[in-house]
Scaffold this active site. Sequence first.
Site, PDB file in Angstrom:
ATOM      1  N   ARG A  11       0.824  -1.204   0.000  1.00 49.37           N
ATOM      2  CA  ARG A  11       0.000   0.000   0.000  1.00 49.37           C
ATOM      3  C   ARG A  11       0.863   1.261   0.000  1.00 49.37           C
ATOM      4  NH1 ARG A  11      -4.403   0.517   4.290  1.00 49.37           N
ATOM      5  NH2 ARG A  11      -2.631   1.014   5.591  1.00 49.37           N
ATOM      6  N   LYS A 118      -2.999   6.279   1.226  1.00 45.85           N
ATOM      7  CA  LYS A 118      -2.785   6.709   2.606  1.00 45.85           C
ATOM      8  C   LYS A 118      -1.802   7.874   2.601  1.00 45.85           C
ATOM      9  CE  LYS A 118      -3.106   4.470   7.021  1.00 45.85           C
ATOM     10  NZ  LYS A 118      -4.561   4.600   7.074  1.00 45.85           N
ATOM     11  N   GLU A 154     -16.677   6.577   3.806  1.00 50.98           N
ATOM     12  CA  GLU A 154     -15.994   6.089   4.996  1.00 50.98           C
ATOM     13  C   GLU A 154     -15.998   7.092   6.121  1.00 50.98           C
ATOM     14  OE1 GLU A 154     -11.748   5.230   4.869  1.00 50.98           O
ATOM     15  OE2 GLU A 154     -11.654   6.004   2.848  1.00 50.98           O
TER      16      GLU A 154
HETATM   17  C1  LIG Z   1      -5.697   4.047   7.568  1.00 48.68           C
HETATM   18  C2  LIG Z   1      -7.028   4.350   7.046  1.00 48.68           C
HETATM   19  C3  LIG Z   1      -8.046   3.368   7.033  1.00 48.68           C
HETATM   20  C4  LIG Z   1      -7.847   1.989   7.590  1.00 48.68           C
HETATM   21  O1  LIG Z   1      -6.841   1.259   6.946  1.00 48.68           O
HETATM   22  P1  LIG Z   1      -6.116   0.036   7.685  1.00 48.68           P
HETATM   23  O2  LIG Z   1      -5.151  -0.472   6.693  1.00 48.68           O
HETATM   24  O3  LIG Z   1      -7.171  -0.942   8.018  1.00 48.68           O
HETATM   25  O4  LIG Z   1      -5.489   0.623   8.910  1.00 48.68           O
HETATM   26  C5  LIG Z   1      -9.265   3.713   6.481  1.00 48.68           C
HETATM   27  N1  LIG Z   1      -9.507   4.962   6.008  1.00 48.68           N
HETATM   28  C6  LIG Z   1      -8.553   5.932   6.013  1.00 48.68           C
HETATM   29  C7  LIG Z   1      -8.866   7.261   5.441  1.00 48.68           C
HETATM   30  C8  LIG Z   1      -7.291   5.648   6.543  1.00 48.68           C
HETATM   31  O5  LIG Z   1      -6.365   6.600   6.543  1.00 48.68           O
END
Ligand SMILES: *Cc1c(COP(=O)(O)O)cnc(C)c1O
Length: 272
Positions: A11, A118, A154
Site C-alpha cells: 500500500r 494513505k 468512509e
Molecule cells: C488508515 C485508514 C483506514 C484503515 O486502513 P487500515 O489499513 O485498516 O489501517 C481507512 N480509512 C482511512 C482514510 C485511513 O487513513
Amino acid sequence: MLFQPEENALRMKMGAERMCMPSPSVEQFVDAVKQTVLANKRWVPPPGKGSLYVRPLLMGSGSVLNVGPAPEYTLLIYASPVGNSSPVGNYHKGRASLNLYVEDKLRRATPGGTGGIKSITNYAPVYQAQKQARAKGFSDVLYLDSVTGKNIEEISAANIFIAKDNVISTPALVHGTILPGVTRKSIMEIALDLGYQMEERLIPLEELLEADEAFCTGTAVTVNPIGAVTHDTKRVEYKTGEGTLSQKLYETLTGIQTGRLEDKKGWTLEVN
Ligand SMILES: *Cc1c(COP(=O)(O)O)cnc(C)c1O
C-alpha cells in the site's frame, strides 16, 4: 508478531507512486518495521494489555521552492505502545461504540483525487467536520460520496461496514475515494470464512439507516461497533455488544493477531 506487513508495504508503494515518491521495496519495508519493533521490544505491552502500534511514513524533503517532487525522501517508522482501551490518543476510544454524524456539506474525497491512498492529503481536510461534530457530542464523522451525496464512503480514518440479516456490505473501491484498508480486506475474508455473504458495492445512506448493525475497521481501532448514526434530525441506533456479528469478527481478527487463534492465512509474522 506483525500483522500483514507485506500488505502495508504494497500500500505504501501504491501511494508513493501516486505522489511521485520513490518507495522502499516490500523487503526493505518489512525489514525496517522488524528492526524498529526489535529495537523497541521493551515497549511491547504484555499479552492482553495492548499492542505496539507501528506507523511507517514516507516523507519528502530538500532545498527546493518549486512545485514538484522532493529531491530526497525519508522512511520514518514510529512505534508506540497502546492499551486495549485507548488505542492511539485521539482515536475512537477503545471498544466503546461510536456515535456518528453524517456530514452533508464537507466532502472527504473526490474521484481522481487521493482519497484512496494513505496520504497526508486525507487528514487535514476532515478536521473541520470532525471538530464540529465532536463539539456536538458525536464521536466521529461519516462522509458521503462527493458526486451524488447519496452513498456512504468512509469515516475520517476508518472503513465502514453494514450488516443486515446474513449479509455484510462495505462500499466498493471503485472511484479511488475509499482507502483500501488492510483491516477492511482482512474482515471481508473473515466474514466469508464465518459463512456470511459479503458484498462490495455502492451503499446508499438509506441502507445504513435500515441496517441491523454497522461497524468500522482500521489498524488502530480493529473492529469498532457503531452505536448510532445521526443524519440531519434523524437518529438511528444499532445492535452492539455480546452476540453481535461485529463482536464475532472482532474476536476472530484479534484472535489471529494475538496468536489466540491459529493463523491459517499467513497474515502474521513473528519477530525475534
Ligand atoms: C488508515 C485508514 C483506514 C484503515 O486502513 P487500515 O489499513 O485498516 O489501517 C481507512 N480509512 C482511512 C482514510 C485511513 O487513513
